[in-house]
Motif scaffolding. Structure first.
Motif, PDB file in Angstrom:
ATOM      1  N   VAL A  83      58.013 -50.727  32.771  1.00 21.25           N
ATOM      2  CA  VAL A  83      57.127 -51.667  32.440  1.00 21.25           C
ATOM      3  C   VAL A  83      56.990 -52.691  33.417  1.00 21.25           C
ATOM      4  CG1 VAL A  83      56.593 -53.379  30.830  1.00 21.25           C
ATOM      5  CG2 VAL A  83      57.393 -51.113  30.014  1.00 21.25           C
ATOM      6  N   ARG A  84      57.805 -53.419  33.893  1.00 23.51           N
ATOM      7  CA  ARG A  84      57.802 -54.367  34.741  1.00 23.51           C
ATOM      8  C   ARG A  84      56.915 -53.896  36.354  1.00 23.51           C
ATOM      9  NH1 ARG A  84      62.562 -56.046  34.119  1.00 23.51           N
ATOM     10  NH2 ARG A  84      63.700 -54.617  35.793  1.00 23.51           N
ATOM     11  N   GLN A  85      57.279 -52.866  36.835  1.00 20.10           N
ATOM     12  CA  GLN A  85      56.730 -52.367  37.697  1.00 20.10           C
ATOM     13  C   GLN A  85      55.285 -51.946  37.532  1.00 20.10           C
ATOM     14  OE1 GLN A  85      58.051 -52.667  40.862  1.00 20.10           O
ATOM     15  NE2 GLN A  85      56.365 -51.513  41.860  1.00 20.10           N
ATOM     16  N   SER A  86      55.018 -51.380  36.360  1.00 23.11           N
ATOM     17  CA  SER A  86      53.637 -51.089  35.801  1.00 23.11           C
ATOM     18  C   SER A  86      52.663 -52.390  35.824  1.00 23.11           C
ATOM     19  CB  SER A  86      53.572 -50.325  34.390  1.00 23.11           C
ATOM     20  OG  SER A  86      54.291 -49.302  34.636  1.00 23.11           O
ATOM     21  N   ARG A  87      53.211 -53.190  35.333  1.00 20.16           N
ATOM     22  CA  ARG A  87      52.444 -54.696  35.111  1.00 20.16           C
ATOM     23  C   ARG A  87      52.111 -55.032  36.577  1.00 20.16           C
ATOM     24  NH1 ARG A  87      55.977 -57.125  30.141  1.00 20.16           N
ATOM     25  NH2 ARG A  87      54.790 -55.989  28.708  1.00 20.16           N
ATOM     26  N   LYS A  88      53.354 -55.156  37.555  1.00 17.69           N
ATOM     27  CA  LYS A  88      52.950 -55.557  39.067  1.00 17.69           C
ATOM     28  C   LYS A  88      51.739 -54.846  39.492  1.00 17.69           C
ATOM     29  CE  LYS A  88      57.513 -57.041  40.180  1.00 17.69           C
ATOM     30  NZ  LYS A  88      58.669 -57.005  40.980  1.00 17.69           N
ATOM     31  N   GLN A 111      48.567 -55.712  38.078  1.00 21.73           N
ATOM     32  CA  GLN A 111      47.894 -57.229  38.372  1.00 21.73           C
ATOM     33  C   GLN A 111      47.470 -57.195  39.773  1.00 21.73           C
ATOM     34  OE1 GLN A 111      51.366 -59.604  38.199  1.00 21.73           O
ATOM     35  NE2 GLN A 111      51.359 -60.041  36.025  1.00 21.73           N
ATOM     36  N   LYS A 112      48.186 -56.397  40.641  1.00 22.02           N
ATOM     37  CA  LYS A 112      47.536 -55.880  42.114  1.00 22.02           C
ATOM     38  C   LYS A 112      46.250 -55.383  42.080  1.00 22.02           C
ATOM     39  CE  LYS A 112      50.253 -55.380  46.105  1.00 22.02           C
ATOM     40  NZ  LYS A 112      51.490 -54.481  46.774  1.00 22.02           N
ATOM     41  N   ALA A 113      46.126 -54.498  40.950  1.00 16.15           N
ATOM     42  CA  ALA A 113      45.047 -53.821  41.176  1.00 16.15           C
ATOM     43  C   ALA A 113      43.738 -54.529  40.813  1.00 16.15           C
ATOM     44  CB  ALA A 113      44.938 -52.472  40.269  1.00 16.15           C
TER      45      ALA A 113
END
Length: 68
Positions: free
Chosen positions: A53-58, A61-63
């Motif tokens: 979940v943490r990595q998906s949010r990053k 946000q980048k996208a």
């Protein structure tokens, strides 16, 4: 299996082998301190789900930054 792929956690879990197959993972491990396997798997699932979940949010946000 090569020693390069063995993970050791002195607090209670020793990964002997693993395989990523499609959308799931096969694990071979043992408890060092006599902990129940279901407790160790529960901890592993909690940790990995939070990391995903943490990595998906990053990534999201980048996208979004690149989109605008």
């Amino acid at each position: 299996m090569s020693r390069n792929y063995k993970f050791h956690n002195p607090e209670g879990l020793y990964f002997i082998s693993f395989a990523v197959v499609g959308w799931h993972v096969h694990l071979v491990f043992r408890s060092i301190n006599g902990q129940k396997p279901e407790t160790l798997i529960g901890d592993l699932k909690r940790f990995t789900s939070k990391a995903i979940v943490r990595q998906s949010r990053k990534i999201l946000q980048k996208a979004e930054k690149n989109f605008y």
